[in-house]
Design an enzyme around this catalytic site. Structure first.
Site, PDB file in Angstrom:
ATOM      1  N   HIS A  41      62.345  36.355  87.039  1.00 24.95           N
ATOM      2  CA  HIS A  41      61.493  37.241  86.247  1.00 24.95           C
ATOM      3  C   HIS A  41      61.557  38.691  86.703  1.00 24.95           C
ATOM      4  O   HIS A  41      60.662  39.488  86.425  1.00 24.95           O
ATOM      5  CB  HIS A  41      60.066  36.701  86.195  1.00 24.95           C
ATOM      6  N   ASP A  79      49.092  38.545  87.272  1.00 19.44           N
ATOM      7  CA  ASP A  79      48.515  38.280  85.947  1.00 19.44           C
ATOM      8  C   ASP A  79      49.161  37.071  85.278  1.00 19.44           C
ATOM      9  O   ASP A  79      48.593  36.486  84.363  1.00 19.44           O
ATOM     10  CB  ASP A  79      48.724  39.496  85.029  1.00 19.44           C
ATOM     11  N   GLU A 131      40.112  44.779  86.197  1.00 20.01           N
ATOM     12  CA  GLU A 131      41.311  45.466  85.704  1.00 20.01           C
ATOM     13  C   GLU A 131      40.894  46.422  84.595  1.00 20.01           C
ATOM     14  O   GLU A 131      39.710  46.731  84.443  1.00 20.01           O
ATOM     15  CB  GLU A 131      42.365  44.454  85.208  1.00 20.01           C
TER      16      GLU A 131
HETATM   17  C1  LIG Z   1      54.977  38.333  82.391  1.00 21.02           C
HETATM   18  C2  LIG Z   1      55.015  38.884  83.798  1.00 21.02           C
HETATM   19  C3  LIG Z   1      53.844  39.308  84.391  1.00 21.02           C
HETATM   20  C4  LIG Z   1      53.851  39.816  85.689  1.00 21.02           C
HETATM   21  N1  LIG Z   1      52.673  40.191  86.253  1.00 21.02           N
HETATM   22  C5  LIG Z   1      52.668  40.657  87.516  1.00 21.02           C
HETATM   23  C6  LIG Z   1      51.446  41.029  88.147  1.00 21.02           C
HETATM   24  O1  LIG Z   1      50.379  40.943  87.557  1.00 21.02           O
HETATM   25  N2  LIG Z   1      51.497  41.482  89.415  1.00 21.02           N
HETATM   26  C7  LIG Z   1      52.661  41.562  90.113  1.00 21.02           C
HETATM   27  O2  LIG Z   1      52.627  41.924  91.269  1.00 21.02           O
HETATM   28  N3  LIG Z   1      53.827  41.232  89.540  1.00 21.02           N
HETATM   29  C8  LIG Z   1      53.848  40.779  88.262  1.00 21.02           C
HETATM   30  N4  LIG Z   1      55.039  40.445  87.680  1.00 21.02           N
HETATM   31  C9  LIG Z   1      56.279  40.756  88.389  1.00 21.02           C
HETATM   32  C10 LIG Z   1      56.726  39.680  89.327  1.00 21.02           C
HETATM   33  O3  LIG Z   1      56.070  39.846  90.568  1.00 21.02           O
HETATM   34  C11 LIG Z   1      58.243  39.819  89.498  1.00 21.02           C
HETATM   35  O4  LIG Z   1      58.844  39.446  88.292  1.00 21.02           O
HETATM   36  C12 LIG Z   1      58.803  39.060  90.646  1.00 21.02           C
HETATM   37  O5  LIG Z   1      60.163  39.369  90.696  1.00 21.02           O
HETATM   38  C13 LIG Z   1      58.555  37.557  90.645  1.00 21.02           C
HETATM   39  O6  LIG Z   1      59.404  36.859  89.800  1.00 21.02           O
HETATM   40  P1  LIG Z   1      60.280  35.613  90.295  1.00 21.02           P
HETATM   41  O7  LIG Z   1      59.470  34.676  91.092  1.00 21.02           O
HETATM   42  O8  LIG Z   1      60.951  35.123  89.082  1.00 21.02           O
HETATM   43  O9  LIG Z   1      61.302  36.273  91.307  1.00 21.02           O
HETATM   44  P2  LIG Z   1      62.793  36.743  91.045  1.00 21.02           P
HETATM   45  O10 LIG Z   1      62.794  37.733  89.974  1.00 21.02           O
HETATM   46  O11 LIG Z   1      63.674  35.575  90.882  1.00 21.02           O
HETATM   47  O12 LIG Z   1      63.110  37.464  92.428  1.00 21.02           O
HETATM   48  C14 LIG Z   1      62.552  38.712  92.779  1.00 21.02           C
HETATM   49  C15 LIG Z   1      63.246  39.271  94.023  1.00 21.02           C
HETATM   50  O13 LIG Z   1      62.911  38.494  95.151  1.00 21.02           O
HETATM   51  C16 LIG Z   1      64.033  37.841  95.682  1.00 21.02           C
HETATM   52  N5  LIG Z   1      63.626  36.464  95.960  1.00 21.02           N
HETATM   53  C17 LIG Z   1      63.326  35.483  95.076  1.00 21.02           C
HETATM   54  N6  LIG Z   1      62.957  34.379  95.716  1.00 21.02           N
HETATM   55  C18 LIG Z   1      63.008  34.669  97.042  1.00 21.02           C
HETATM   56  C19 LIG Z   1      62.733  33.946  98.216  1.00 21.02           C
HETATM   57  N7  LIG Z   1      62.318  32.675  98.182  1.00 21.02           N
HETATM   58  N8  LIG Z   1      62.902  34.577  99.404  1.00 21.02           N
HETATM   59  C20 LIG Z   1      63.299  35.853  99.463  1.00 21.02           C
HETATM   60  N9  LIG Z   1      63.586  36.579  98.388  1.00 21.02           N
HETATM   61  C21 LIG Z   1      63.432  35.999  97.179  1.00 21.02           C
HETATM   62  C22 LIG Z   1      65.116  37.936  94.625  1.00 21.02           C
HETATM   63  O14 LIG Z   1      66.400  37.960  95.193  1.00 21.02           O
HETATM   64  C23 LIG Z   1      64.776  39.232  93.963  1.00 21.02           C
HETATM   65  O15 LIG Z   1      65.296  40.305  94.680  1.00 21.02           O
HETATM   66  C24 LIG Z   1      55.069  39.927  86.388  1.00 21.02           C
HETATM   67  C25 LIG Z   1      56.252  39.512  85.782  1.00 21.02           C
HETATM   68  C26 LIG Z   1      56.235  38.992  84.511  1.00 21.02           C
HETATM   69  C27 LIG Z   1      57.509  38.559  83.884  1.00 21.02           C
END
Ligand SMILES: Cc1cc2nc3c(=O)[nH]c(=O)nc-3n(C[C@H](O)[C@H](O)[C@H](O)COP(=O)(O)OP(=O)(O)OC[C@H]3O[C@@H](n4cnc5c(N)ncnc54)[C@H](O)[C@@H]3O)c2cc1C
Ligand SMILES: *[C@@H]1O[C@H](CO)[C@@H](O)[C@H](O)[C@H]1NC(C)=O
Ligand SMILES: *[C@@H]1O[C@H](CO)[C@@H](O)[C@H](O)[C@H]1NC(C)=O
Ligand SMILES: *[C@@H]1O[C@H](CO)[C@@H](O)[C@H](O)[C@H]1NC(C)=O
Length: 531
Positions: free
Chosen positions: A110, A171, A282
């Protein structure tokens, strides 16, 4: 733009690399779709894994929520154990600097701009990692041990079975622990509990050398703090111990409107500074100069329907304060009184009080409801040119006047969130970058672009608007920091980290000296002298 793509590869250098790698490592050359030779050592396929590596069917993973960047990897690891990840990282580490292979841990993908992808490297599908099985520990300071690839929604469901829940959220809950802890994890509870990275007791991390390290405040504390908000640069989070609290049953969910920005922020700041206050705070912006607005109060009922229907925005920009009070069913009366008391201190437009009441899990998982609706209309998997800013409190009025009063003409491309948090809840030993002020605001422009549009809802228009906002912040010297930042030049990263850059680099050289991990952040570039 993207240095690590290294587009200019001449034939001789390919041959040189090829013969050297063949000689040294008995590699198989794999021809990727972009026509560049990348070397995946055949020895990789021979690692004794519990899970498996896949060398085809890679396209589905070369994308993310942002829907703007696609980098095709050479392989995907579906780990079944922590050792699968350690073996893989160690193997790449041992290839040394002559291999250009990198590793991207991917949570739920994401990210917005390719941060969880790797061009020609190995993607680790963290959601496959199910160990340890989630384990809730009750007691005076309850916690849950989870895998780094676990989704927050699953952690919520599991801990609710014990009447418990994590304290600090995002969120949206269909994100992974490792993904949000690598960024920060900010939502309406952060004013009280700090971001998610302030609510972790312990981590298990695999460094860029393939070492499995347990870390906490007391043990390997530099790695512990480095990894929190560390953008995946120092290690892969395989396990986390998350702090829990008793869970409420229900939530009183409230929205009120303001037409004056200063009154709005004064009330927000008053609420976050009080001891006995709401559990979630918020806010968002509604700009209606063009007559277009989002359906901002879909499931809410006005307290006074007649008065509310008489309220007219008359084209004014409105600010919606959103609050929630959690309660146990047995404490309903107290909750009602408490909400009344808190609301009586606020200065919103009195006819605009809207209420809703939902179970706790429904409140926390609220964005998923929108996801389902948007998906059904084909509006979820569209480009998301999001912009997230952290703005010092002393500059928020200047920011609002220019951005909400001038740069933006409507808020129909997606919500714009705005709420303050208190820096005292953030740990300055972690890697996350925040402004230098006691109170700062998160302002999140959560835009969706219509893929084919060339109008105001098109990608180009939204990106131009984002640039105008950033240019203004720069020109007016507001001391703004980006959250979920994306830079392609190290110079810009250096600027982003400011005085913390040195220690960030130091941590990189200690824990991932070859720059194998999280290349999609584009902070460091793996040395590959022949390519
Ligand atoms: C609809 C939506 C709402 C959101 N709302 C919020 C919010 O309210 N507050 C907020 O703070 N963020 C929010 N986000 C953002 C969210 O924190 C980021 O998208 C974040 O990247 C988490 O997504 P993911 O778990 O899919 O991680 P990924 O996108 O897969 O990874 C994010 C980063 O972390 C690294 N990574 C992933 N897993 C690990 C691991 N286990 N160890 C080390 N590194 C790792 C990846 O290589 C990459 O660099 C939102 C995102 C979306 C799509
Ligand atoms: C921020 O938190 C600190 C420490 O709890 C407190 O002293 C301060 O008053 C808070 N500031 C505001 C504006 O709430
Ligand atoms: C937006 O503005 C138009 C025109 O001024 C008005 O008719 C409409 O009611 C406004 N919408 C909201 C939600 O205030
Ligand atoms: C971090 O915060 C503590 C107090 O909370 C302070 O003593 C220390 O100087 C700060 N460190 C840095 C590097 O800012």
């Amino acid at each position: 733009m993207i240095r690590f793509l290294r587009q200019k590869t001449n034939i001789t250098s390919i041959l040189v690399v090829r013969s050297i790698t063949l000689l040294l490592l008995s590699c198989t050359a794999i021809r990727t779709t972009v026509g560049v030779i990348s070397s995946i050592p055949s020895s990789l396929a021979e690692l004794p894994l519990d899970g498996h590596l896949s060398f085809d069917e890679l396209h589905h993973i070369a994308k993310d929520f942002g829907n703007r960047f696609q980098y095709l990897p050479s392989a995907i690891l579906y780990p079944k154990s922590v050792s699968d990840i350690a073996l893989t990282v160690e193997h790449i580490w041992q290839l040394g600097p002559y291999s250009d292979l990198t590793i991207a841990a991917r949570g739920h993908g994401h990210s917005l701009q390719g941060q969880s992808q790797t061009h020609r490297g190995i993607v680790i599908n963290m959601e496959s990692l199910k160990s340890p099985l989630m384990k809730v520990h009750r007691g005076k300071s309850p916690f849950v041990d989870v895998s780094g690839g676990e989704l927050w929604i699953n952690i919520l469901r599991e801990s609710l079975k014990y009447g418990l829940a994590p304290k600090s959220w995002t969120d949206y809950l269909h994100l992974t622990v490792g993904g949000t802890l690598s960024n920060g994890g900010i939502s309406g509870q952060a004013f009280r509990h700090g971001p998610q990275i302030s609510n972790v007791h312990q981590l298990e991390v695999i460094t860029g050398k393939g070492e499995v390290v347990k870390c906490s405040e007391k043990q390997n504390e530099d790695l512990f703090h480095g990894v929190l908000g560390g953008l995946g640069q120092f290690g892969i989070i395989t396990q986390a111990r998350i702090s829990l609290e008793p869970a409420p049953d229900m939530v009183k969910w409230i929205r009120v409107l303001y037409s004056d920005f200063e009154t709005f922020t004064r009330d927000q700041e008053r609420l976050i500074s009080e001891e006995n206050t709401f559990d979630y705070i918020e806010g968002f912006v509604i700009i209606n100069r063009t007559g277009l607005v989002n359906n901002w109060r879909s499931s809410f009922s006005p307290q006074d329907p007649i008065q509310a229907s008489e309220f007219k925005s008359e084209g004014r920009t409105l600010f919606c304060l959103e609050m929630a009070k959690y309660y146990k069913l047995s404490d309903l009366d107290t909750a009602i009184k408490e909400v009344e008391r808190l609301l009586s201190q606020l200065n919103y437009v009195s006819s605009t009080l809207f209420l809703s009441e939902v179970p706790y899990i429904e409140f926390l998982d609220r964005v998923h409801v929108s996801e389902i609706k948007l998906r059904s209309k084909g509006l979820w998997e569209v480009p998301h040119p999001w912009l997230n800013l952290l703005i010092p409190r002393s500059k928020i009025d200047i920011f609002a006047a220019e951005v909400f009063g001038n740069i933006l003409t409507d808020t129909s491309n997606g919500p714009i969130l705005i709420y303050p948090v208190n820096k005292s809840k953030w740990d300055n030993r972690t890697s996350v970058v925040i402004p230098e002020e006691d109170i700062f605001y998160l302002v999140a422009f959560l835009s969706s672009a219509i893929p084919t549009s060339t109008g105001t809802d098109g990608l180009k228009h939204i990106l131009t608007q984002n640039t105008r906002i950033l240019d203004f912040c720069e020109r007016a010297n507001l001391g703004v920091k980006q959250y979920l930042a994306h830079y392609t030049r190290q110079e810009d990263w250096k600027n982003h980290f400011g005085p913390h850059w040195e220690s960030f680099v130091q941590r990189k050289s200690a824990y991932d000296p070859l720059a194998i991990l999280a290349p999609g952040q584009q902070i460091f570039h793996k040395a590959a002298p022949f390519l």
